[in-house]
Design an enzyme around this catalytic site. Sequence first.
Site, short mmCIF file in Angstrom:
data_model
loop_
_atom_site.label_atom_id
_atom_site.label_comp_id
_atom_site.label_asym_id
_atom_site.label_seq_id
_atom_site.Cartn_x
_atom_site.Cartn_y
_atom_site.Cartn_z
N ASP A 164 15.31 -3.98 33.21
CA ASP A 164 15.50 -4.93 32.30
C ASP A 164 16.80 -5.64 32.71
OD1 ASP A 164 16.18 -4.96 28.67
OD2 ASP A 164 15.47 -6.34 30.16
N ASN A 172 10.28 -8.64 30.35
CA ASN A 172 10.29 -10.05 30.64
C ASN A 172 9.47 -10.48 31.74
OD1 ASN A 172 13.61 -9.16 30.16
ND2 ASN A 172 12.67 -10.07 28.64
N GLU A 184 11.35 -10.96 22.55
CA GLU A 184 12.02 -10.23 21.30
C GLU A 184 12.48 -11.13 20.25
OE1 GLU A 184 12.89 -9.70 24.51
OE2 GLU A 184 14.80 -10.07 24.83
O1 LIG Z 1 18.22 -11.77 31.56
C1 LIG Z 1 17.92 -10.97 30.94
N1 LIG Z 1 18.42 -9.85 31.26
C2 LIG Z 1 19.16 -9.42 32.15
C3 LIG Z 1 20.95 -9.74 32.00
C4 LIG Z 1 21.20 -10.97 31.54
C5 LIG Z 1 22.48 -11.18 31.72
C6 LIG Z 1 23.60 -10.11 32.12
C7 LIG Z 1 23.03 -9.08 32.42
C8 LIG Z 1 24.21 -8.07 32.84
N2 LIG Z 1 23.61 -6.81 32.97
C9 LIG Z 1 23.37 -6.23 34.38
C10 LIG Z 1 23.16 -7.32 35.32
C11 LIG Z 1 22.80 -6.82 36.74
C12 LIG Z 1 22.70 -5.51 36.97
N3 LIG Z 1 22.37 -4.71 37.96
N4 LIG Z 1 22.50 -3.29 37.81
C13 LIG Z 1 22.50 -3.28 36.47
C14 LIG Z 1 22.73 -4.55 35.80
C15 LIG Z 1 23.05 -4.93 34.57
C16 LIG Z 1 21.63 -8.78 32.38
C17 LIG Z 1 17.19 -11.13 29.83
C18 LIG Z 1 17.08 -12.61 29.29
C19 LIG Z 1 16.13 -12.94 28.39
C20 LIG Z 1 16.23 -14.53 27.90
C21 LIG Z 1 17.32 -15.13 27.51
C22 LIG Z 1 17.12 -16.40 26.89
C23 LIG Z 1 16.08 -17.03 26.82
F1 LIG Z 1 15.74 -18.34 26.55
C24 LIG Z 1 14.68 -16.33 26.99
C25 LIG Z 1 14.80 -14.82 27.20
C26 LIG Z 1 15.47 -11.90 27.56
C27 LIG Z 1 15.56 -10.72 27.96
O2 LIG Z 1 15.02 -9.42 27.34
C28 LIG Z 1 16.47 -10.13 28.98
O3 LIG Z 1 16.48 -9.12 29.40
MG LIG Z 2 14.69 -8.18 28.70
#
Ligand SMILES: O=C(NCc1cccc(CNc2ccc3[nH]ncc3c2)c1)c1cc(-c2ccc(F)cc2)cc(O)c1O
Ligand SMILES: [Mg+2]
Length: 214
Positions: free
Chosen positions: A141, A170, A199
């Site tokens: 995720d 996703n 979600e």
């Molecule tokens: O992008 C997403 N999630 C990932 C994410 C995103 C940002 C920062 C992090 C920082 N955390 C991170 C990064 C790199 C990493 N490497 N190892 C660990 C680790 C941890 C993680 C996401 C977006 C939407 C979404 C947004 C907008 C929209 F309109 C529709 C849908 C819905 C979701 O359910 C999502 O999951």
């Molecule tokens: Mg997600």
Amino acid sequence: TGSTRPQRLLRAVQKKATQGDPQSVIATIDHFCRHSEWAMNVGDEKGSILDSVVTELNPSSALELGTYCGYSTVRIARLLPPGSKLITLEFNPAYAAVARQVIAWAGLNDKVQLVEGPSGDLIPQMKELFGVQTFDFVFLDHWKDRYLPDTKLLEECGLLRKGTVLLADNVICPGTPEYLEYIRNSSRYESRYFKSHLEYTKVEDGLEKSVFLG
Ligand SMILES: O=C(NCc1cccc(CNc2ccc3[nH]ncc3c2)c1)c1cc(-c2ccc(F)cc2)cc(O)c1O
Ligand SMILES: [Mg+2]
């Protein structure tokens, strides 16, 4: 300098949820995201699918890539049998700080190990740093363009075994096309798509469940 959305989510948990009660933490976050501010938690609809996969598998060792505020961490850890462990990786320190407090509020510290850093660096260190042999369950995720490289890394590092289940969030929205292409065409995986919604919205999204065949 105002508060961030994760901090406002945490404040809602500490104000409204019962300490030591994971279900009330989950319900509080879902209410906050539905009625106050949308946030990218897996949510209640996809969360129920996540619950059924975890319950059926009953994993002893689990890995989560992408903790965010700890919502799915709490959903998974609350279902784990005694003595089992969930390692969750979070790259963003601000998210990690909020997640630690959400996990603590739910009373799940003894089942969860939150590690700060990028998956690409941490996955190769899993065995030496955390004494992990293989994972029974992996929830993906984090950054959507990391799903495929990290899956290949998990294979290469010998962290998957025959029967390990990967569950990817996703796969439709925002989408993980390269990952889906690979996993659905690989003879080393048996995959199934669980249609759902992004979600707290009516937009289509879904989870891809893939069993590693060894
Ligand atoms: O992008 C997403 N999630 C990932 C994410 C995103 C940002 C920062 C992090 C920082 N955390 C991170 C990064 C790199 C990493 N490497 N190892 C660990 C680790 C941890 C993680 C996401 C977006 C939407 C979404 C947004 C907008 C929209 F309109 C529709 C849908 C819905 C979701 O359910 C999502 O999951
Ligand atoms: Mg997600």
